[in-house]
Design a protein around this motif. Structure first.
Motif: not given
Ligand code: SFD
Ligand code: AMP
Length: 614
Positions: A322-328
């Protein structure tokens, strides 16, 4: 005469009785009124339809919507999708029938006030995935319940239905149902010309991951108590695919669903070492199931299987990246709102365990099995198909009528049609309602009659657990253990342990075999004997006692079906270790069971799977 048979009996007459005011039941009430303007339509619900059933907490997506107005999908495409996901075995006639009508149900939901998210660029409903659309659905259930309340002649909340009643003039025809009011304790006899069972699926058949005070935290609602199966089984209705129990990938400890993550946030999974593990298992899966592994999307059970294999190989836990997606910021909002509108417990678990998905990739687990007819599995009653579409051996009268005359079903109740979800369950309720109206009109003067002695006998049976408690409690010297009764919670824990250890629950890694199933059956029969000695200290516990009865009947059916199907059709849902492979030669078929109420015997048979769509 028992201590509690002096309770008041209330008689209610109806043309159509809907048991369970969840998604299927609300759809049934709505459509029964539409076609049967002058008929008496009664809904009976053990909770309050305002917030009852699986959608009580709300949902964040409607998982079954074709989008035919924009030519996004056609009903045939949905049949292919469900067939693929179920490794070839679905009732294509029933699935097609839902798919061709489901969009109109969703359009009504919007008209009634359900906020559906829109894609800003296209102006169409916001897609989560090919079949799923996104909603602000915290109030999804109250909105649908309002329509049902307005349509029904009467809604009886807080009445737990315990048994169906059969006609005394004609065998194999339903005549109504009995139950009790969980608040005032009155006994209810519902006389009805047609009955639609829409009482939801089953949790707490298998031991959940959650224990102690947390055992109420499961993915499917803890109040989904298997009445949908037990009521028809006990009057001799045929059931199908009861071995097809569902196991789901869920976020750990809160059971938060993953669909929005995979489909909308486009997150992926990885093992404890940051590796994509699914390709590792491709060859071995092909060995087990052949070409089904090459189908797109990869069937849900096979995705589960790769997960389980990876954990067994010692490379767990599996995490959602989730770390990548949650940057958006948009995706972060969707990620949290998904749970706040549907499974609030998952957001609470993350907060309490210091998990911020922006910083930490959360753990996933495989859930314990549930019994359902509306998600990615299709256990339930064997029903007659649509007149214009079903092959002749899938038709014996009215659409969605079971093998008992006048007894209809919808949603989790009906077998063979996976992937209907909330919108499809409501739609199937509408189909059943329309069909029940026709059945009632065709009856003419040939009306079902109640057997009054049977009603009186059932009244004594229904309150027996309170009498057991009243008489036996003086024998308790300490705690809750009595030599003469067991409490519902004790019975439930015993059931869950049997199913877990012998019928393919989490503690055996979903594995079972013929000797284990045989022993499981023996232990279930002993449990059934002890159910005559359940003690209930209150009306609330009386409800628990009857929910347990329904779960035990359903468990027996699941066990018998699992024993009958001598193959592993859906690795990742369960494994028959003595028949480890998919066997299309002998088992490309439906399994059917029938309990004979006269003899007490069960009979199993196979039914052909007709492929109607190419
Ligand atoms: O994310 C008696 N479901 C989802 N559907 C979707 O469309 N989108 C989603 O996002 C879904 N997800 C999801 C879902 C469910 C849950 C619990 C979660 C997440 C956390 C599935 C749908 O909810 C499901 O398909 C339908 O609700 C099924 O409808 P139906 O009618 O078969 O069951 P019901 O709604 O639970 O209603 C049953 C009613 O019967 C009552 N009842 N009444 C009287 N006497 C008795 N003996 C009774 N026994 C039961 C119940 O109280 C209830 O009102 S996601 O995971 O995919
Ligand atoms: P879930 O949240 O797991 O209950 O799933 C919600 C919807 O998304 C259902 O229609 C699932 O079949 C679908 N779904 C979930 N995960 C995946 C996936 N990895 N690939 C394709 N569809 C999925």
């Amino acid at each position: 005469m028992g201590l509690f048979t002096s309770r008041k009996t209330v008689f209610v007459d109806s043309d159509i009785l809907v048991i369970g005011g969840g998604f299927g039941g609300c759809g049934a009430a709505y459509e029964s009124r539409y076609w049967g303007r002058d008929l008496k339509v009664v809904v009976v619900e053990k909770a309050n339809i305002e917030r009852s059933g699986a959608v009580a907490q709300g949902l964040y997506a409607i998982n079954c919507y074709m989008g035919m107005q924009w030519d996004e999908n056609q009903p045939e495409d949905h049949v292919r999708y469900a067939r693929n996901d179920l490794m070839g075995l679905v009732r294509e006639d029933l699935g097609y029938d839902i798919a061709r009508h489901v969009d109109s149900s969703v359009h009504m939901f919007e008209e009634w006030g359900l906020p559906i998210m829109l894609d800003k660029e296209t102006g169409r409903y916001q897609r989560e995935g090919k079949w799923q659309i996104m909603i602000h659905g915290e109030s999804y259930k109250p909105i649908i319940a309002e329509a049902a309340r307005k349509a029904a002649t009467e809604v009886y909340n807080r009445i737990m239905v315990t048994h169906l009643l059969m006609d005394k003039t004609r065998p194999n025809r339903v005549a109504g149902a009995v139950g009790f009011n969980v608040r005032d304790g009155n006994f209810y006899v519902f006389r009805s010309k047609a009955v639609i069972v829409a009482a939801g699926g089953a949790s707490h058949i298998f031991k959940p991951h959650s224990v102690g005070e947390g055992m109420g935290r499961t993915w499917y609602a803890p109040w989904s108590s298997a009445s949908a199966y037990a009521l028809p089984i006990q009057v001799g209705a045929k059931m199908t695919q009861m071995e097809n129990r569902i196991v789901l990938t869920r976020f750990k400890d809160g059971y938060g669903p993953v669909g929005a993550y995979f489909l909308h946030l486009k997150t992926t999974t990885e093992n404890a070492y940051g590796e994509n593990y699914e390709p590792t298992w491709y060859d071995s899966i092909k060995e087990l199931v052949g070409d089904y592994v090459d189908h797109q999307p990869v069937p849900t059970c096979l995705r589960n299987h790769a997960f389980l294999q990876e954990v067994t190989a010692g490379r767990g836990p599996i995490r959602m990246v989730t770390k990548e997606a949650f940057k958006d910021p948009h995706k972060e909002t969707v990620g949290w709102e998904n749970f706040l509108g549907m499974t609030i417990g998952q957001a609470v678990v993350w907060a309490s365990q210091n998990i911020d998905p922006k910083e930490t990739n959360p753990e996933l687990v495989m859930s314990e099995p549930y019994v359902m007819g509306s998600h990615a599995t299709c256990s339930g009653a064997w029903a007659s198909g649509p007149e214009d579409y079903a092959p002749s051996d899938y038709q014996w009268g009215y659409n969605r009528m079971m093998t008992v005359e006048g007894l209809f079903g919808a949603g989790d109740t009906i077998g063979g049609t996976a992937h209907k979800f909330s919108s499809g369950s409501f739609t199937e309720g509408r189909i059943a309602g329309k069909s029940a109206v026709r059945y009632v009109k065709d009856l003419g003067s040939d009306q079902p009659q109640l057997n009054e002695t049977e009603c009186e006998d059932l009244k004594a049976v229904v309150y027996q657990p309170m009498e057991n408690y009243e008489v036996g409690r003086n024998e308790i010297v300490a705690g809750t253990v009595s030599p003469s009764y067991i409490l519902p919670i004790h019975g439930l824990q015993r059931l869950e342990k049997i199913m877990d250890e012998y019928v393919g629950g989490t503690s055996t890694n979903y594995l079972t075999n013929e000797p284990m199933l045989t022993r499981g059956m023996e232990l279930l029969s002993m449990l059934k004997e002890d159910l005559d000695h359940i003690g209930a200290d209150s009306l609330h516990q009386l409800q628990r006692a009857w929910e347990l009865q329904h779960r035990v009947w359903t468990s027996e059916s699941v066990t018998r079906h699992t024993m009958f199907r001598e193959e592993t059709r859906w690795p990742g849902y369960y494994y028959r270790a003595d028949h480890p492979k998919l066997d299309d030669t002998d088992w490309h078929c439906f399994t059917l069971s029938r309990y004979d109420p006269e003899s007490g015997e069960w009979a199993m048979e196979k039914a052909p799977v007709h492929h109607i769509i190419d």
